[in-house]
Design an enzyme around this catalytic site. Structure first.
Site, PDB file in Angstrom:
ATOM      1  N   CYS A 169       0.815  -1.221   0.000  1.00 38.48           N
ATOM      2  CA  CYS A 169       0.000   0.000   0.000  1.00 38.48           C
ATOM      3  C   CYS A 169       0.847   1.269   0.000  1.00 38.48           C
ATOM      4  O   CYS A 169       0.660   2.146  -0.828  1.00 38.48           O
ATOM      5  CB  CYS A 169      -0.959  -0.006   1.181  1.00 38.48           C
ATOM      6  SG  CYS A 169      -2.318  -1.148   0.916  1.00 38.48           S
ATOM      7  N   HIS A 170       1.771   1.376   0.941  1.00 34.69           N
ATOM      8  CA  HIS A 170       2.581   2.600   0.989  1.00 34.69           C
ATOM      9  C   HIS A 170       4.054   2.296   1.187  1.00 34.69           C
ATOM     10  O   HIS A 170       4.810   3.150   1.647  1.00 34.69           O
ATOM     11  CB  HIS A 170       2.055   3.551   2.067  1.00 34.69           C
ATOM     12  CG  HIS A 170       0.597   3.837   1.921  1.00 34.69           C
ATOM     13  ND1 HIS A 170      -0.353   3.195   2.660  1.00 34.69           N
ATOM     14  CD2 HIS A 170      -0.066   4.630   1.066  1.00 34.69           C
ATOM     15  CE1 HIS A 170      -1.549   3.610   2.285  1.00 34.69           C
ATOM     16  NE2 HIS A 170      -1.404   4.477   1.323  1.00 34.69           N
ATOM     17  N   GLY A 171       4.458   1.053   0.864  1.00 30.50           N
ATOM     18  CA  GLY A 171       5.882   0.731   0.790  1.00 30.50           C
ATOM     19  C   GLY A 171       6.612   0.619   2.112  1.00 30.50           C
ATOM     20  O   GLY A 171       7.717   1.150   2.249  1.00 30.50           O
ATOM     21  N   TYR A 190      -6.219  12.214  -0.635  1.00 40.60           N
ATOM     22  CA  TYR A 190      -5.405  11.037  -0.363  1.00 40.60           C
ATOM     23  C   TYR A 190      -3.932  11.359  -0.594  1.00 40.60           C
ATOM     24  O   TYR A 190      -3.055  10.945   0.174  1.00 40.60           O
ATOM     25  CB  TYR A 190      -5.869   9.907  -1.283  1.00 40.60           C
ATOM     26  CG  TYR A 190      -5.205   8.571  -1.064  1.00 40.60           C
ATOM     27  CD1 TYR A 190      -5.413   7.862   0.116  1.00 40.60           C
ATOM     28  CD2 TYR A 190      -4.400   8.004  -2.043  1.00 40.60           C
ATOM     29  CE1 TYR A 190      -4.826   6.630   0.307  1.00 40.60           C
ATOM     30  CE2 TYR A 190      -3.813   6.770  -1.863  1.00 40.60           C
ATOM     31  CZ  TYR A 190      -4.029   6.079  -0.677  1.00 40.60           C
ATOM     32  OH  TYR A 190      -3.451   4.858  -0.505  1.00 40.60           O
TER      33      TYR A 190
END
Lengths: 178, 443
Positions: A142-144, B298
């Site tokens: 998702c965000h590494g 986001y």
């Protein structure tokens, strides 16, 4: 001066009336809070959800070098049978992660080969995959975020190590989670 | 306008009988005859379009709720049943799903209109603030609705978004469990999201009533941005009906053509393919992305390296809109007469689009492939992470720095005394036949 006494008397009457206003207001607030609380509390976990507290798992199902994902309380739990090479490498390392922990602190005495952690990234809850990432452990798509083979956070936005749930060995090959 | 006097005269016996008991026809008639600035351009038609969007979502939503089952075992299948078996169900579902996108296209244009023409400035602050509340409720409603099909994006979107609340210090964890109704996203979560997704649109409708009430009380803004002087009321306004009902109607038809193009020819273009995979709590899709209309926010969330800091920045990005009327120090409403501010506004629009673009990319991916770069703090400079940070900085600077300072420093262009002056010779006092036809197209 007598007049001022009368004024104070009038002030005293007003205070008694004020008391009725305050009492009525306080009763309304109290009743409102009592009425609102059950409406809020009904959204907290229900009895049947709370009842699903613990599960048992047979470790003989896991092969060396393999990871089995089981579902506990709706969340994934990673049970990983680590290879001797991985354990040796981790044992040689100092404390790491956030908060800094040794590998020994994250496993049970005499069972260093089994790592049991919650499979939710501590950032925003995605499930990391094993075998990718820069530290020989998990990588969250998702965000590494990168975790090592002990599930400790080493790089990326996640703030904490993968959570080790409460579990115990009920026999040499069975664990009870929760 | 507040001093708009009733011009309704009941004609039939039924109307006279009703008018002395419940003057609802009078209310409607006065409402529709509201004096409206005659120079409104097509950017002023999005209010009507938004009202239509809300009506479409409520109507299709109630219909879908007749066939949808809010239970984790049945939710995904019940949506597929709507698609295959319910009469016209595929059309209704696609209309509802694309309707959300259309709603957001319209609301973003509506908000940018307000921003450009200073529609948030005195005496219209309450119109703007109620509008911000509506926008926030729209985001919440759209999020709850997206969870209902219980696909992969539904599940993991819910996981990530509810975890944002878990990032709040101290109270975050209990509130997270309260919101989910258990330790993880599960049936309890889906069930309550359904209930709230049904409720919130009616709260929005209530806020729309307040929004319109405030609008009718303070009076409409217009592209010139001046308050219409009392003695010019007759010359510079026309009754809302039939002039603007017809104009709004025409804009609505154009908008419906766009809407129908999506629904009939590319119903899945704005969605994410992974939401056609049933939710799996044990596997996260490789690249989860929110719906397009949430992407800018986001992106702001991801720009901040700290988990809670990102949440604060994201909510602040919406929160700053609420105080906008007090951040703009300029006395001039319309940016038509503020050339300096207009430049910053155009950059702001591009930055907003850029944030949306960045939100859909992987943070580590290079912006210019192959360009040599270097590590700056926690990421490569040539990455979407740093581009997002640049855009995020401008987003906040626009409201918190540029608006207050430019408002004090700039020299605005001369502002016309009346809304007729820029287009009619003699300010429209002599109503010549030459010019008036073109007034509405300017701007």
């Amino acid at each position: 001066m007598a007049e001022s006494v009368v004024t104070e008397g009038e002030g005293g009457d007003a205070t008694r009336r004020d008391f009725i206003h305050i009492a009525a207001g306080a009763a309304a607030v109290g009743a409102g809070a009592m009425a609102v609380w059950p409406l809020i509390n009904q959204m907290n976990p229900a009895a049947d959800t709370l009842a699903l507290a613990s599960i048992e798992f047979d470790l003989t199902k896991v092969q060396e070098g393999q990871q089995v994902v089981i579902k506990w309380q709706g969340k994934p739990v990673f049970v990983r049978y680590r290879t001797p090479a991985e354990i040796q490498r981790l044992a040689a390392e100092p404390q790491a992660g956030s908060p800094p922990e040794s590998d020994a602190a994250r496993t049970k005495e005499g069972h260093q080969q089994y790592l049991v952690v919650l499979g939710n990234c501590t950032h925003l809850g995605c499930v990391p995959t094993f075998g990718t990432g820069e530290f020989g452990g998990w990588f969250c798509p998702c965000h590494g975020s990168h975790y090592d083979a002990s599930g400790r956070i080493r790089k990326g936005p996640a703030p904490l190590n993968l959570v080790v749930p409460d579990y115990e060995y009920v026999s040499d090959t069975r664990i009870k989670i929760g | 306008m507040s001093d708009h006097e009733s011009t309704y005269v009941p004609k039939t016996g039924v109307e006279k009988w009703l008018d002395s008991r419940l003057p609802i026809v009078r209310f409607g008639a006065d409402y529709m005859s509201l004096p409206t600035p005659k120079n409104l351009n097509y950017w002023w038609t999005f209010g009507g379009i938004l009202a239509l969007c809300l009506a479409v979502q409520i109507a299709t939503g109630i219909v879908l709720a007749m066939h949808y089952v809010p239970n984790v075992e049945l939710a995904f299948a019940s949506v597929e049943r709507i698609m295959r078996d319910v009469n016209g169900g595929d059309l209704i579902r696609y209309t509802h799903a694309n309707g959300a996108s259309m709603f957001f296209i319209a609301v973003y244009l509506h908000m940018l209109r307000g921003l450009y023409y200073g529609s948030y400035k005195a005496p219209r602050e309450m119109i703007w603030i109620v509008g911000c509340v509506i926008f926030f409720l729209m985001i919440a409603t759209a999020f709850l609705g997206y969870v209902l099909p219980w696909g992969q994006m539904s599940y993991w979107g819910a996981e990530v978004i509810t975890n944002l609340i878990g990032a709040i210090p101290v109270v975050g964890e209990p509130v997270l469990i309260w919101l989910r109704g258990g330790p993880a996203i599960d049936n309890a979560t889906l069930n309550r999201f359904f209930s709230l997704h049904y409720l919130l649109p009616f709260v929005i409708a209530g806020c729309v009533v307040l929004h319109l009430w405030a609008l009718h009380h303070a009076g409409q803004n217009n592209p010139v941005g001046i308050l219409i002087p009392k003695d010019r009321q007759k010359k510079d306004t026309v009754p809302f009906h039939p002039y603007f009902t017809v104009k709004d109607g025409f804009a609505i038809i154009l908008f419906l053509i766009l809407f129908a193009t999506f629904v009939f020819f590319m119903p899945n273009a704005l969605g994410h393919a992974d939401n056609y995979i049933p939710a799996n709590p044990l596997v996260t899709p490789a690249h989860i992305v929110p719906e397009w209309y949430m992407l800018p926010f986001y992106a702001i969330l991801r720009a901040i390296p700290d988990k809670f800091g990102g949440v604060v920045a994201m909510f602040a990005a919406i929160g700053v809109l609420f105080v906008l009327p007090w951040l703009d120090t300029s006395k001039v409403r319309s940016m038509r007469y503020r050339p300096a501010m207009r430049t910053f506004f155009v950059i702001f629009v591009l930055v907003g689009l850029g944030l949306g673009w960045c939100g859909a990319q992987l943070p580590d991916a290079p912006v210019v492939p192959g360009m040599p770069s270097f590590q700056l703090f926690d990421g490569q400079l040539n990455s979407y992470l740093w581009l997002t940070r640049l855009f995020t900085a401008y987003y906040f600077a626009f409201f918190l720095i540029i608006m207050p300072i430019v408002g004090l420093k700039e020299t605005p262009l001369p502002i016309p005394a009346t809304i007729s002056e820029p287009v009619l010779p003699g300010g429209g006092d002599a109503m010549t036949a030459a010019a008036p036809a073109s007034t509405e197209k300017k701007g």
